[in-house]
Enzyme design. Structure first.
Site, short mmCIF file in Angstrom:
data_model
loop_
_atom_site.label_atom_id
_atom_site.label_comp_id
_atom_site.label_asym_id
_atom_site.label_seq_id
_atom_site.Cartn_x
_atom_site.Cartn_y
_atom_site.Cartn_z
N THR A 160 31.05 30.77 -24.63
CA THR A 160 30.40 31.14 -23.38
C THR A 160 29.49 32.36 -23.54
O THR A 160 29.63 33.13 -24.49
CB THR A 160 31.44 31.41 -22.28
OG1 THR A 160 32.26 32.51 -22.67
CG2 THR A 160 32.32 30.19 -22.03
N ASP A 161 28.59 32.49 -22.58
CA ASP A 161 27.68 33.64 -22.58
C ASP A 161 28.16 34.67 -21.56
O ASP A 161 29.24 34.53 -20.98
CB ASP A 161 26.24 33.18 -22.31
CG ASP A 161 26.06 32.54 -20.95
OD1 ASP A 161 26.94 32.66 -20.07
OD2 ASP A 161 25.01 31.89 -20.75
N ALA A 162 27.34 35.69 -21.32
CA ALA A 162 27.71 36.77 -20.39
C ALA A 162 27.91 36.26 -18.96
O ALA A 162 28.62 36.88 -18.18
CB ALA A 162 26.65 37.87 -20.42
#
Length: 152
Positions: free
Chosen positions: A14-16
């Site tokens: 996942t990203d931020a």
């Protein structure tokens, strides 16, 4: 359904914003293709040792439809679309079982789809070469649609 390989989304995917980083769908597809080939008896490391050749990705085309999030259960499909003498095109989808359950959909929900062209090359020179006949023969026998579901 095409060959389907289950994957779960982890933190590292996942990203931020808490959704799967777009490039990770390519990783998921790579795993799905590798396991599809393995299910057909095509083990890439062994094949490289025996023939001196290997598959490389030469082209990708992806379309993103919906996001995926941490802990989602996904299915990655692989479907042979075209077989040539030195390359093949595989259609792939990333589907969400979690979204299917969440929404009550009749089937896993499409998140991402695309085509991947993989070419056969001489591993030492990286020059294109003919796909070994035992691999192309295996793929020809399978036809256009891979119907083996993943079996752990």
């Amino acid at each position: 359904m095409s060959y389907a390989f289950p994957i779960r989304v982890y933190w590292e995917d996942t990203d931020a914003g808490g959704i799967v980083f777009y490039a990770n769908y390519l990783k998921f597809m790579e795993r799905g293709r590798t396991e599809w080939l393995r299910s057909l008896g095509v083990e890439q490391r062994k094949l490289k040792e025996e023939t001196g050749g290997q598959f490389v990705v030469s082209e990708t085309q992806l379309k993103y439809h919906r996001p995926s999030r941490l802990d989602d259960e996904l299915l990655v499909t692989a479907d042979l679309q075209q077989l040539g003498t030195a390359s093949l095109i595989i259609g792939q989808q990333v589907l969400s079982k979690t979204e299917q359950e969440r929404t009550g959909a009749a089937a896993p929900v499409l998140l991402c789809e695309g085509t991947i062209r993989i070419g056969w090359v001489n591993a030492a020179t990286l020059r294109p070469a003919r796909i070994p006949s035992r691999v192309s023969g295996t793929l020809e026998r399978c036809g256009g649609s891979m119907t083996q579901p993943f079996k752990p």
